[in-house]
Design a protein around this motif. Structure first.
Motif, PDB file in Angstrom:
ATOM      1  N   ASP A  10      36.763  15.412 -46.015  1.00 10.04           N
ATOM      2  CA  ASP A  10      35.935  14.209 -46.035  1.00 10.04           C
ATOM      3  C   ASP A  10      35.321  13.886 -44.674  1.00 10.04           C
ATOM      4  OD1 ASP A  10      38.690  13.785 -45.326  1.00 10.04           O
ATOM      5  OD2 ASP A  10      38.243  11.648 -45.198  1.00 10.04           O
ATOM      6  N   LEU A  11      35.774  14.560 -43.607  1.00 14.73           N
ATOM      7  CA  LEU A  11      35.249  14.286 -42.271  1.00 14.73           C
ATOM      8  C   LEU A  11      33.972  15.097 -42.032  1.00 14.73           C
ATOM      9  CD1 LEU A  11      38.471  14.256 -40.046  1.00 14.73           C
ATOM     10  CD2 LEU A  11      37.183  12.294 -40.916  1.00 14.73           C
ATOM     11  N   PRO A  12      32.902  14.455 -41.559  1.00 19.44           N
ATOM     12  CA  PRO A  12      31.645  15.187 -41.368  1.00 19.44           C
ATOM     13  C   PRO A  12      31.612  16.060 -40.116  1.00 19.44           C
ATOM     14  CG  PRO A  12      31.369  12.882 -40.773  1.00 19.44           C
ATOM     15  CD  PRO A  12      32.757  13.006 -41.352  1.00 19.44           C
ATOM     16  N   GLY A  13      32.336  15.654 -39.060  1.00 21.53           N
ATOM     17  CA  GLY A  13      32.226  16.344 -37.775  1.00 21.53           C
ATOM     18  C   GLY A  13      32.468  17.836 -37.812  1.00 21.53           C
ATOM     19  N   PRO A  14      33.541  18.300 -38.446  1.00 20.47           N
ATOM     20  CA  PRO A  14      33.793  19.747 -38.461  1.00 20.47           C
ATOM     21  C   PRO A  14      32.695  20.557 -39.146  1.00 20.47           C
ATOM     22  CG  PRO A  14      35.801  18.552 -38.962  1.00 20.47           C
ATOM     23  CD  PRO A  14      34.697  17.543 -38.959  1.00 20.47           C
ATOM     24  N   TYR A  15      32.034  19.960 -40.149  1.00 23.35           N
ATOM     25  CA  TYR A  15      30.927  20.676 -40.800  1.00 23.35           C
ATOM     26  C   TYR A  15      29.792  20.911 -39.802  1.00 23.35           C
ATOM     27  CZ  TYR A  15      33.103  19.684 -45.336  1.00 23.35           C
ATOM     28  OH  TYR A  15      33.969  19.612 -46.399  1.00 23.35           O
ATOM     29  N   TYR A  16      29.502  19.882 -38.996  1.00 18.84           N
ATOM     30  CA  TYR A  16      28.446  20.015 -37.992  1.00 18.84           C
ATOM     31  C   TYR A  16      28.813  21.102 -36.977  1.00 18.84           C
ATOM     32  CZ  TYR A  16      25.228  18.888 -34.212  1.00 18.84           C
ATOM     33  OH  TYR A  16      24.276  18.969 -33.235  1.00 18.84           O
ATOM     34  N   SER A  17      30.046  21.054 -36.485  1.00 21.67           N
ATOM     35  CA  SER A  17      30.473  22.015 -35.462  1.00 21.67           C
ATOM     36  C   SER A  17      30.493  23.436 -36.013  1.00 21.67           C
ATOM     37  CB  SER A  17      31.859  21.629 -34.937  1.00 21.67           C
ATOM     38  OG  SER A  17      31.824  20.369 -34.319  1.00 21.67           O
ATOM     39  N   ARG A  18      30.958  23.587 -37.254  1.00 24.26           N
ATOM     40  CA  ARG A  18      30.961  24.921 -37.850  1.00 24.26           C
ATOM     41  C   ARG A  18      29.525  25.391 -38.105  1.00 24.26           C
ATOM     42  NH1 ARG A  18      34.203  26.141 -43.395  1.00 24.26           N
ATOM     43  NH2 ARG A  18      32.401  25.024 -44.256  1.00 24.26           N
ATOM     44  N   GLU A  42      26.223  11.756 -42.800  1.00 24.72           N
ATOM     45  CA  GLU A  42      25.646  11.229 -41.556  1.00 24.72           C
ATOM     46  C   GLU A  42      24.147  11.523 -41.551  1.00 24.72           C
ATOM     47  OE1 GLU A  42      27.130   9.509 -39.272  1.00 24.72           O
ATOM     48  OE2 GLU A  42      29.249   9.767 -39.774  1.00 24.72           O
ATOM     49  N   LYS A  43      23.355  10.546 -41.940  1.00 25.80           N
ATOM     50  CA  LYS A  43      21.917  10.766 -42.104  1.00 25.80           C
ATOM     51  C   LYS A  43      21.113  10.377 -40.867  1.00 25.80           C
ATOM     52  CE  LYS A  43      22.169  10.000 -47.097  1.00 25.80           C
ATOM     53  NZ  LYS A  43      22.132  11.437 -47.397  1.00 25.80           N
ATOM     54  N   LYS A  44      21.765   9.894 -39.829  1.00 26.83           N
ATOM     55  CA  LYS A  44      21.043   9.373 -38.668  1.00 26.83           C
ATOM     56  C   LYS A  44      21.261  10.208 -37.397  1.00 26.83           C
ATOM     57  CE  LYS A  44      19.328   5.868 -40.906  1.00 26.83           C
ATOM     58  NZ  LYS A  44      17.856   5.819 -41.165  1.00 26.83           N
ATOM     59  N   VAL A  45      21.640  11.472 -37.571  1.00 21.47           N
ATOM     60  CA  VAL A  45      21.861  12.358 -36.410  1.00 21.47           C
ATOM     61  C   VAL A  45      20.711  13.366 -36.347  1.00 21.47           C
ATOM     62  CG1 VAL A  45      23.420  13.999 -35.303  1.00 21.47           C
ATOM     63  CG2 VAL A  45      24.356  12.057 -36.599  1.00 21.47           C
ATOM     64  N   ALA A  46      19.800  13.146 -35.405  1.00 24.87           N
ATOM     65  CA  ALA A  46      18.593  13.981 -35.324  1.00 24.87           C
ATOM     66  C   ALA A  46      18.925  15.452 -35.101  1.00 24.87           C
ATOM     67  CB  ALA A  46      17.687  13.468 -34.207  1.00 24.87           C
ATOM     68  N   ASP A  47      19.953  15.737 -34.290  1.00 23.94           N
ATOM     69  CA  ASP A  47      20.287  17.137 -33.983  1.00 23.94           C
ATOM     70  C   ASP A  47      20.694  17.925 -35.224  1.00 23.94           C
ATOM     71  OD1 ASP A  47      19.674  16.975 -31.336  1.00 23.94           O
ATOM     72  OD2 ASP A  47      21.722  16.647 -30.654  1.00 23.94           O
ATOM     73  N   ALA A  48      21.250  17.253 -36.215  1.00 25.20           N
ATOM     74  CA  ALA A  48      21.630  17.952 -37.448  1.00 25.20           C
ATOM     75  C   ALA A  48      20.384  18.490 -38.156  1.00 25.20           C
ATOM     76  CB  ALA A  48      22.405  17.015 -38.374  1.00 25.20           C
ATOM     77  N   TYR A  49      19.331  17.689 -38.194  1.00 24.15           N
ATOM     78  CA  TYR A  49      18.077  18.145 -38.811  1.00 24.15           C
ATOM     79  C   TYR A  49      17.428  19.240 -37.967  1.00 24.15           C
ATOM     80  CZ  TYR A  49      18.590  13.922 -41.650  1.00 24.15           C
ATOM     81  OH  TYR A  49      19.068  12.955 -42.503  1.00 24.15           O
ATOM     82  N   ILE A  50      17.502  19.092 -36.641  1.00 20.12           N
ATOM     83  CA  ILE A  50      16.926  20.118 -35.769  1.00 20.12           C
ATOM     84  C   ILE A  50      17.636  21.449 -35.969  1.00 20.12           C
ATOM     85  CG2 ILE A  50      16.676  20.839 -33.358  1.00 20.12           C
ATOM     86  CD1 ILE A  50      16.198  17.872 -32.676  1.00 20.12           C
TER      87      ILE A  50
END
Length: 243
Positions: A10-18, A42-50
């Motif tokens: 349920d935590l979003p952070g590890p998905y981003y890091s992986r 987390e829909k407000k993190v610009a780097d995820a879209y980049i």
């Protein structure tokens, strides 16, 4: 990261890091899947879209890449990176006016953002605005005096406008900071030929060949110089190798 996700899916952070790790490992489809999972929460993190846009771009899906870069800009209009990434895509598509607009905005938000200054210099060069390109390259070097790629590109422009001495200075700096860059020796050799330093040119062509033994043009050019200097045997050998 796998273990973290298994323990707490349920935590979003590890998905981003992986996702970032997979992007760096060129596992683009898997990276997109991870960024999808992160963005759902987390829909407000610009780097995820980049980063997802970069993954799409590496998969040659320019439409989705453009959409993600645009969403990144809409998410954080003050972040220069979204404008910079979208401009790079538009430059590839030769949409120079739109790319320039994005780069101008990026630089207005952060006048020290080297990537945008460098890319705008390339855009100016591609659109035959030489002095503007040189100005932006100069700005990059003021911010990063060891940026060999900027010296390399500035040297090319200086050679094109006949500023041979300063072009040579730039190529010398590239050799200092990136000694394994095969093209700097090839380009510097060509410059040495233009100013009549033929032995220096031969030496640089030889260095280029040492770094890249299949460099046919380097053999051809060295062949011509050796023939001019009376080394017919060496010239013939180089031409045969090139062929």
């Amino acid at each position: 990261f796998h273990e973290a996700i298994e323990l707490r899916p349920d935590l979003p952070g590890p998905y981003y890091s992986r996702g970032v790790t997979r992007l760096l490992n060129k596992q683009y489809k898997e990276a997109i899947s991870d960024f999808d999972m992160f963005i759902r929460q987390e829909k407000k993190v610009a780097d995820a879209y980049i980063n997802r846009g970069m993954s799409y771009l590496n998969l040659k899906d320019t439409t989705k890449a453009y959409e993600d870069f645009t969403t990144a800009i809409q998410t954080n209009r003050e972040d220069p990176n979204g404008y910079n990434r979208r401009s790079m895509l538009m430059m590839q598509q030769k949409r120079y006016d739109e790319a320039e607009e994005d780069l101008d905005i990026a630089i207005s938000h952060d006048s020290t953002f080297i990537l945008s200054l460098f890319n705008r210099a390339l855009l100016y060069s591609d659109t035959k605005r030489t002095m503007l390109a040189l100005s932006d390259f100069d700005h990059v070097i003021k911010l990063d005096s060891t940026n060999s790629l900027t010296y390399f590109n500035r040297a090319i422009i200086r050679s094109q406008i006949g500023d041979y001495n300063r072009a040579l200075e730039d190529y010398n700096r590239v050799v200092r900071y990136s000694p394994n860059n095969v093209l700097v020796y090839y380009n510097r050799a060509t410059l040495y030929s233009q100013i009549g330093e033929l032995e220096q040119a031969i030496s640089d062509y030889s260095h280029a060949i040492k770094l890249y033994p299949d460099f046919a043009n380097a053999y051809l050019n060295r062949s011509q110089l050796r023939l001019f200097l009376g080394d017919t045997k060496g010239a013939k050998s180089d031409r045969q190798t090139a062929e």
